[in-house]
Design a protein around this motif. Structure first.
Motif, PDB file in Angstrom:
ATOM      1  N   THR A 155       0.838  -1.231  -0.207  1.00  0.00           N
ATOM      2  CA  THR A 155      -0.230   0.416   0.553  1.00  0.00           C
ATOM      3  C   THR A 155       0.861   1.090  -0.105  1.00  0.00           C
ATOM      4  O   THR A 155       2.106   0.992   0.207  1.00  0.00           O
ATOM      5  CB  THR A 155      -1.102   0.086   1.617  1.00  0.00           C
ATOM      6  N   ASP A 156       0.639   2.364  -0.254  1.00  0.00           N
ATOM      7  CA  ASP A 156       1.317   3.335   0.225  1.00  0.00           C
ATOM      8  C   ASP A 156       1.308   3.657   0.820  1.00  0.00           C
ATOM      9  O   ASP A 156       2.734   4.447   1.543  1.00  0.00           O
ATOM     10  CB  ASP A 156       0.259   5.061  -0.862  1.00  0.00           C
ATOM     11  N   ARG A 157       0.743   3.668   1.846  1.00  0.00           N
ATOM     12  CA  ARG A 157       0.835   3.126   3.724  1.00  0.00           C
ATOM     13  C   ARG A 157       2.622   3.067   3.608  1.00  0.00           C
ATOM     14  O   ARG A 157       3.682   3.015   4.315  1.00  0.00           O
ATOM     15  CB  ARG A 157      -0.192   3.655   4.454  1.00  0.00           C
ATOM     16  N   ARG A 210       5.070   1.533   1.664  1.00  0.00           N
ATOM     17  CA  ARG A 210       5.562   2.399   0.654  1.00  0.00           C
ATOM     18  C   ARG A 210       6.272   3.212   1.562  1.00  0.00           C
ATOM     19  O   ARG A 210       7.435   3.559   1.685  1.00  0.00           O
ATOM     20  CB  ARG A 210       5.411   2.808  -0.516  1.00  0.00           C
ATOM     21  N   ALA A 244       6.831  12.122   1.819  1.00  0.00           N
ATOM     22  CA  ALA A 244       5.858  11.006   1.550  1.00  0.00           C
ATOM     23  C   ALA A 244       5.082  10.178   2.669  1.00  0.00           C
ATOM     24  O   ALA A 244       4.359  10.158   2.712  1.00  0.00           O
ATOM     25  CB  ALA A 244       6.397  10.206   0.810  1.00  0.00           C
ATOM     26  N   GLN A 300       1.641  10.293   4.733  1.00  0.00           N
ATOM     27  CA  GLN A 300       0.407   9.065   5.392  1.00  0.00           C
ATOM     28  C   GLN A 300       0.611   8.797   6.727  1.00  0.00           C
ATOM     29  O   GLN A 300      -0.396   8.226   7.166  1.00  0.00           O
ATOM     30  CB  GLN A 300       0.941   7.937   5.114  1.00  0.00           C
TER      31      GLN A 300
END
Length: 144
Positions: free
Chosen positions: A81-83, A85, A109, A113
């Motif tokens: 997930t983006d979190r 990552r 980034a 998150q």
């Protein structure tokens, strides 16, 4: 390879303090994310003892085997997930701090998150696993 020192026996009070800090760090974020962070830092640090432990823990907690196999190449995989990552990039930046100097883009980034409190907890988690890696690698802890 054989162990150099039983650091628990050599300094039990210090290790008790380390265990308490570790418990706080482990309880700070969702379990799957915690295990990925600990495993990724341990991979970077070449800590066989910790890689074995955290892979086993992640599997017992129901982590997907493919995500564990691909963790070293997380940037090229769609399984995270983006979190996750953001957390993995922050883990790499802080684990390799002398090389990265914690870049602003990686922090930005991660900040997208994680709340302020979660940023502190994630950073604590990364610091703690890096310290455990230094104990295990430095004193040559042997995995089962």
């Amino acid at each position: 390879m054989s162990a150099r020192l039983n650091f628990y026996g050599a300094a039990p009070k210090a290790m008790e303090t380390m265990m308490k800090l570790s418990q706080e760090a482990n309880a700070s974020l969702e379990h799957s994310l915690v295990e990925l962070v600990k495993l990724r830092a341990s991979q970077i640090n070449g800590c066989a003892f910790c890689i074995k432990m955290h892979t086993t823990d992640a599997l017992k907690a129901g982590e997907n085997v493919d995500r564990l196999f691909l963790l070293d190449a997380w940037r090229e995989s769609h399984l995270y997930t983006d979190r996750e990552r953001a957390a993995l990039a922050w883990t790499e930046a802080l684990t390799l701090l002398s090389e990265t100097n914690a870049p602003d883009d990686v922090y930005a980034a991660m900040k997208e998150q994680f709340s302020d409190e979660e940023q502190v907890k994630l950073t604590l988690l990364i610091g703690v696993i890096n310290t455990w890696n230094r104990f295990a690698v430095g004193f040559r802890s042997v995995h089962a």
